[in-house]
Design a protein around this motif. Sequence first.
Motif, PDB file in Angstrom:
ATOM      1  N   VAL A  57       0.838  -1.203   0.000  1.00 51.48           N
ATOM      2  CA  VAL A  57       0.000   0.000   0.000  1.00 51.48           C
ATOM      3  C   VAL A  57       0.872   1.253   0.000  1.00 51.48           C
ATOM      4  O   VAL A  57       0.578   2.237  -0.694  1.00 51.48           O
ATOM      5  N   ALA A  58       1.963   1.235   0.756  1.00 48.24           N
ATOM      6  CA  ALA A  58       2.870   2.378   0.795  1.00 48.24           C
ATOM      7  C   ALA A  58       3.506   2.621  -0.567  1.00 48.24           C
ATOM      8  O   ALA A  58       3.613   3.771  -1.018  1.00 48.24           O
ATOM      9  N   LEU A  59       3.919   1.566  -1.245  1.00 42.72           N
ATOM     10  CA  LEU A  59       4.505   1.723  -2.577  1.00 42.72           C
ATOM     11  C   LEU A  59       3.470   2.203  -3.584  1.00 42.72           C
ATOM     12  O   LEU A  59       3.764   3.014  -4.470  1.00 42.72           O
ATOM     13  N   TRP A  60       2.243   1.725  -3.456  1.00 36.61           N
ATOM     14  CA  TRP A  60       1.139   2.185  -4.291  1.00 36.61           C
ATOM     15  C   TRP A  60       0.939   3.693  -4.081  1.00 36.61           C
ATOM     16  O   TRP A  60       0.825   4.456  -5.044  1.00 36.61           O
ATOM     17  N   ALA A  61       0.914   4.116  -2.820  1.00 35.63           N
ATOM     18  CA  ALA A  61       0.742   5.532  -2.507  1.00 35.63           C
ATOM     19  C   ALA A  61       1.912   6.356  -3.036  1.00 35.63           C
ATOM     20  O   ALA A  61       1.716   7.464  -3.559  1.00 35.63           O
ATOM     21  N   LEU A  62       3.108   5.825  -2.927  1.00 32.97           N
ATOM     22  CA  LEU A  62       4.290   6.536  -3.427  1.00 32.97           C
ATOM     23  C   LEU A  62       4.190   6.755  -4.928  1.00 32.97           C
ATOM     24  O   LEU A  62       4.485   7.844  -5.434  1.00 32.97           O
ATOM     25  N   MET A  78      -2.945   2.324   5.590  1.00 33.61           N
ATOM     26  CA  MET A  78      -1.670   2.041   6.254  1.00 33.61           C
ATOM     27  C   MET A  78      -1.793   2.186   7.765  1.00 33.61           C
ATOM     28  O   MET A  78      -1.300   1.346   8.520  1.00 33.61           O
ATOM     29  N   SER A  79      -2.473   3.238   8.223  1.00 26.61           N
ATOM     30  CA  SER A  79      -2.647   3.457   9.659  1.00 26.61           C
ATOM     31  C   SER A  79      -3.446   2.324  10.293  1.00 26.61           C
ATOM     32  O   SER A  79      -3.127   1.878  11.400  1.00 26.61           O
ATOM     33  N   LEU A  80      -4.470   1.854   9.587  1.00 23.39           N
ATOM     34  CA  LEU A  80      -5.265   0.746  10.101  1.00 23.39           C
ATOM     35  C   LEU A  80      -4.435  -0.534  10.209  1.00 23.39           C
ATOM     36  O   LEU A  80      -4.560  -1.278  11.184  1.00 23.39           O
ATOM     37  N   PHE A  81      -3.583  -0.779   9.218  1.00 20.20           N
ATOM     38  CA  PHE A  81      -2.740  -1.972   9.277  1.00 20.20           C
ATOM     39  C   PHE A  81      -1.731  -1.887  10.419  1.00 20.20           C
ATOM     40  O   PHE A  81      -1.509  -2.872  11.135  1.00 20.20           O
ATOM     41  N   VAL A  82      -1.131  -0.726  10.621  1.00 17.55           N
ATOM     42  CA  VAL A  82      -0.171  -0.574  11.723  1.00 17.55           C
ATOM     43  C   VAL A  82      -0.874  -0.755  13.066  1.00 17.55           C
ATOM     44  O   VAL A  82      -0.382  -1.482  13.938  1.00 17.55           O
ATOM     45  N   ALA A  83      -2.033  -0.114  13.227  1.00 15.94           N
ATOM     46  CA  ALA A  83      -2.779  -0.271  14.480  1.00 15.94           C
ATOM     47  C   ALA A  83      -3.205  -1.722  14.674  1.00 15.94           C
ATOM     48  O   ALA A  83      -3.105  -2.260  15.787  1.00 15.94           O
ATOM     49  N   GLY A  84      -3.647  -2.357  13.612  1.00 23.23           N
ATOM     50  CA  GLY A  84      -4.074  -3.751  13.702  1.00 23.23           C
ATOM     51  C   GLY A  84      -2.947  -4.676  14.110  1.00 23.23           C
ATOM     52  O   GLY A  84      -3.131  -5.558  14.962  1.00 23.23           O
ATOM     53  N   ILE A  85      -1.782  -4.477  13.513  1.00 26.69           N
ATOM     54  CA  ILE A  85      -0.620  -5.298  13.882  1.00 26.69           C
ATOM     55  C   ILE A  85      -0.270  -5.079  15.354  1.00 26.69           C
ATOM     56  O   ILE A  85      -0.057  -6.034  16.104  1.00 26.69           O
ATOM     57  N   ALA A  86      -0.209  -3.814  15.757  1.00 25.87           N
ATOM     58  CA  ALA A  86       0.182  -3.502  17.133  1.00 25.87           C
ATOM     59  C   ALA A  86      -0.795  -4.115  18.134  1.00 25.87           C
ATOM     60  O   ALA A  86      -0.371  -4.727  19.129  1.00 25.87           O
ATOM     61  N   ILE A  87      -2.080  -3.979  17.866  1.00 26.12           N
ATOM     62  CA  ILE A  87      -3.074  -4.466  18.827  1.00 26.12           C
ATOM     63  C   ILE A  87      -3.226  -5.981  18.741  1.00 26.12           C
ATOM     64  O   ILE A  87      -3.168  -6.683  19.752  1.00 26.12           O
ATOM     65  N   PHE A  88      -3.428  -6.503  17.520  1.00 26.86           N
ATOM     66  CA  PHE A  88      -3.669  -7.933  17.367  1.00 26.86           C
ATOM     67  C   PHE A  88      -2.449  -8.747  17.770  1.00 26.86           C
ATOM     68  O   PHE A  88      -2.493  -9.554  18.696  1.00 26.86           O
ATOM     69  N   SER A  89      -1.347  -8.522  17.092  1.00 26.80           N
ATOM     70  CA  SER A  89      -0.144  -9.312  17.390  1.00 26.80           C
ATOM     71  C   SER A  89       0.407  -8.977  18.768  1.00 26.80           C
ATOM     72  O   SER A  89       0.834  -9.866  19.507  1.00 26.80           O
ATOM     73  N   GLY A  90       0.380  -7.692  19.117  1.00 27.35           N
ATOM     74  CA  GLY A  90       0.918  -7.281  20.410  1.00 27.35           C
ATOM     75  C   GLY A  90       0.228  -7.948  21.583  1.00 27.35           C
ATOM     76  O   GLY A  90       0.880  -8.397  22.530  1.00 27.35           O
ATOM     77  N   LEU A 112     -10.262  -6.126  13.930  1.00 26.18           N
ATOM     78  CA  LEU A 112     -11.164  -5.193  13.258  1.00 26.18           C
ATOM     79  C   LEU A 112     -10.395  -4.119  12.493  1.00 26.18           C
ATOM     80  O   LEU A 112     -10.793  -3.728  11.394  1.00 26.18           O
ATOM     81  N   CYS A 113      -9.280  -3.657  13.044  1.00 29.34           N
ATOM     82  CA  CYS A 113      -8.440  -2.690  12.330  1.00 29.34           C
ATOM     83  C   CYS A 113      -7.889  -3.304  11.042  1.00 29.34           C
ATOM     84  O   CYS A 113      -7.870  -2.652   9.991  1.00 29.34           O
ATOM     85  N   LEU A 114      -7.441  -4.557  11.129  1.00 35.65           N
ATOM     86  CA  LEU A 114      -6.924  -5.230   9.938  1.00 35.65           C
ATOM     87  C   LEU A 114      -8.026  -5.386   8.895  1.00 35.65           C
ATOM     88  O   LEU A 114      -7.811  -5.130   7.696  1.00 35.65           O
ATOM     89  N   TRP A 118      -8.285  -3.754   5.021  1.00 41.39           N
ATOM     90  CA  TRP A 118      -8.610  -4.472   3.780  1.00 41.39           C
ATOM     91  C   TRP A 118      -9.806  -3.846   3.079  1.00 41.39           C
ATOM     92  O   TRP A 118      -9.822  -3.727   1.846  1.00 41.39           O
ATOM     93  N   LEU A 119     -10.832  -3.456   3.837  1.00 44.67           N
ATOM     94  CA  LEU A 119     -11.992  -2.818   3.211  1.00 44.67           C
ATOM     95  C   LEU A 119     -11.631  -1.470   2.600  1.00 44.67           C
ATOM     96  O   LEU A 119     -12.191  -1.082   1.568  1.00 44.67           O
ATOM     97  N   THR A 120     -10.688  -0.774   3.203  1.00 43.71           N
ATOM     98  CA  THR A 120     -10.215   0.486   2.629  1.00 43.71           C
ATOM     99  C   THR A 120      -9.552   0.231   1.278  1.00 43.71           C
ATOM    100  O   THR A 120      -9.721   1.012   0.333  1.00 43.71           O
ATOM    101  N   ILE A 121      -8.836  -0.869   1.164  1.00 41.41           N
ATOM    102  CA  ILE A 121      -8.247  -1.231  -0.131  1.00 41.41           C
ATOM    103  C   ILE A 121      -9.346  -1.519  -1.142  1.00 41.41           C
ATOM    104  O   ILE A 121      -9.238  -1.136  -2.333  1.00 41.41           O
ATOM    105  N   VAL A 122     -10.427  -2.157  -0.723  1.00 40.85           N
ATOM    106  CA  VAL A 122     -11.565  -2.405  -1.631  1.00 40.85           C
ATOM    107  C   VAL A 122     -12.105  -1.068  -2.147  1.00 40.85           C
ATOM    108  O   VAL A 122     -12.338  -0.904  -3.353  1.00 40.85           O
ATOM    109  N   VAL A 123     -12.293  -0.116  -1.230  1.00 43.65           N
ATOM    110  CA  VAL A 123     -12.794   1.202  -1.630  1.00 43.65           C
ATOM    111  C   VAL A 123     -11.820   1.858  -2.603  1.00 43.65           C
ATOM    112  O   VAL A 123     -12.242   2.437  -3.620  1.00 43.65           O
ATOM    113  N   LEU A 124     -10.543   1.771  -2.334  1.00 45.60           N
ATOM    114  CA  LEU A 124      -9.543   2.327  -3.246  1.00 45.60           C
ATOM    115  C   LEU A 124      -9.646   1.682  -4.628  1.00 45.60           C
ATOM    116  O   LEU A 124      -9.540   2.369  -5.645  1.00 45.60           O
ATOM    117  N   GLY A 125      -9.831   0.390  -4.643  1.00 43.33           N
ATOM    118  CA  GLY A 125      -9.975  -0.302  -5.932  1.00 43.33           C
ATOM    119  C   GLY A 125     -11.217   0.142  -6.674  1.00 43.33           C
ATOM    120  O   GLY A 125     -11.188   0.325  -7.894  1.00 43.33           O
TER     121      GLY A 125
END
Length: 130
Positions: A57-62, A78-90, A112-114, A118-125
């Motif tokens: 997603v970051a490379l796509w945005a770049l 990207m923010s949702l994925f970072v928050a999701g990783i931190a909360i879920f995996s953490g 839910l953040c993760l 993914w749904l944000t990517i759907v909207v982007l698509g």
Amino acid sequence: MTAKTGIILAGLLGFLGVAAGAFGAHGLRDRVGPRELEIWHTGAHYQQLHAVVLLAVALWALTLSARGEPTGLHGVAMSLFVAGIAIFSGTLYAITLGGPRVLGAVTPLGGLCLLAGWLTIVVLGLRQVT
């Protein structure tokens, strides 16, 4: 979140995900039970997978940014994925290492953040013109 920040965080989270997987396989194997080890590996797996998605997603945005196109929703994803990783995996890591089991009630918020990422990517698509 900017594309640059997303790329940097993807690298860090990917690195830490591999380190977490290795620690689980070698450092925790004889210290926790099979169920706890499975919980740890789930956290590491989701972290690694979503670090790669974050990078994509970051490379796509770049790429879009270089063409002068808007990237606002990419930053949201990207923010949702970072928050999701931190909360879920953490929380899974913390539970495995003896943290309070009540953290298990927080883990789904990371999921839910993760999902929202993914749904944000759907909207982007769907918004993609070309």
